[in-house]
Motif scaffolding. Structure first.
Motif, mmCIF file in Angstrom:
data_model
loop_
_atom_site.group_PDB
_atom_site.id
_atom_site.type_symbol
_atom_site.label_atom_id
_atom_site.label_comp_id
_atom_site.label_asym_id
_atom_site.label_seq_id
_atom_site.Cartn_x
_atom_site.Cartn_y
_atom_site.Cartn_z
ATOM 1 N N VAL A 41 0.939 -1.410 -0.112
ATOM 2 C CA VAL A 41 0.093 0.054 0.082
ATOM 3 C C VAL A 41 0.953 1.271 0.059
ATOM 4 C CG1 VAL A 41 -1.618 1.062 1.355
ATOM 5 C CG2 VAL A 41 -1.771 -1.239 1.289
ATOM 6 N N SER A 166 -6.513 -7.133 11.752
ATOM 7 C CA SER A 166 -6.959 -5.811 11.640
ATOM 8 C C SER A 166 -6.301 -4.764 11.998
ATOM 9 C CB SER A 166 -8.654 -5.407 12.409
ATOM 10 O OG SER A 166 -8.118 -5.698 13.694
ATOM 11 N N LYS A 169 -4.446 -4.150 8.808
ATOM 12 C CA LYS A 169 -5.008 -4.401 7.358
ATOM 13 C C LYS A 169 -4.884 -3.251 6.494
ATOM 14 C CE LYS A 169 -9.287 -6.576 6.076
ATOM 15 N NZ LYS A 169 -9.516 -7.863 6.711
ATOM 16 N N TYR A 170 -4.577 -2.080 7.233
ATOM 17 C CA TYR A 170 -4.287 -0.543 6.414
ATOM 18 C C TYR A 170 -2.885 -0.560 5.675
ATOM 19 C CZ TYR A 170 -1.618 1.059 10.322
ATOM 20 O OH TYR A 170 -0.874 1.060 11.266
ATOM 21 N N LYS A 171 -2.116 -1.515 5.927
ATOM 22 C CA LYS A 171 -0.790 -1.717 5.422
ATOM 23 C C LYS A 171 -0.750 -2.596 4.478
ATOM 24 C CE LYS A 171 1.864 -0.466 9.506
ATOM 25 N NZ LYS A 171 2.928 -0.934 10.577
ATOM 26 N N ASP A 173 -2.627 -4.590 0.786
ATOM 27 C CA ASP A 173 -3.677 -4.605 -0.147
ATOM 28 C C ASP A 173 -4.378 -6.006 -0.177
ATOM 29 O OD1 ASP A 173 -5.496 -3.770 -2.111
ATOM 30 O OD2 ASP A 173 -3.725 -3.040 -3.363
#
Length: 187
Positions: A41, A166, A169-171, A173
């Protein structure tokens, strides 16, 4: 009667062995194909692994293709990332390999040249205990006795029930970019 059976076995056995030899000579193979995946990401550390010991088999007569990648063969820039990949995400002790079986549509070795041509490969990818239909474009070329196949495609981690905590998760894709390169030769 017994003599007749012995003659049939004596004649049949060499014919069967010869057919196996001919069939096995048709296959093209590499054990040093490469698969690279990236699930990065922007603005975060790259998440990329490469496995350069992937087995690919091609039947040049039918266009059938198969590959096998041992999941522990993927290497990462950081040892900790490799450890998390094997233990937390891919659970490689439980799911040690990825297998692809498919067909190159319209494949004919007589139409291959030194220039890359685009083909469609369709098949099933078995990964992390799940199976998913895959359709990818591949560039294929032939030089002397070697066939080179290069393909880029994407898969969703969620399609294979790969657990991503979680907290991170933002790190990562969910859409994982995959590139494969195989240079096959007569086996």
């Amino acid at each position: 009667m017994i003599y007749s059976r012995m003659i049939k076995k004596t004649v049949l056995l060499p014919i069967l062995l010869a057919s196996f030899v001919v069939f096995s000579q048709e296959k093209m193979l590499t054990k040093s194909g490469t698969i690279t995946f990236e699930a990065s990401v922007p603005s975060f550390q790259p998440v990329m692994g490469t496995n350069s010991s992937v087995t690919f088999v091609l039947n040049p007569v039918t266009g059938e293709i198969a590959s096998l990648a041992l999941m522990k063969g993927f290497q990462f820039e950081m040892a900790l990332m490799e450890e998390h990949f094997n233990e937390n995400y891919m659970e490689t002790d439980k799911y040690p390999k990825a297998i692809f079986r498919g067909q190159i549509e319209g494949f004919d070795t007589n139409n291959l040249t030194q220039d890359y041509k685009d083909y469609i490969i369709k098949g099933k990818l078995e990964l992390h205990g799940k199976s998913k239909d895959i359709k990818a474009t591949a560039k294929i070329t032939k030089t002397s006795s070697r066939i080179t196949i290069i393909s880029d495609f994407g898969v969703n981690a969620s399609d294979f029930s790969i657990p991503i905590p979680s907290l991170i998760k933002y790190k990562l894709d969910d859409k994982v970019k995959v590139q494969m390169i195989a240079v096959l030769k007569q086996s």
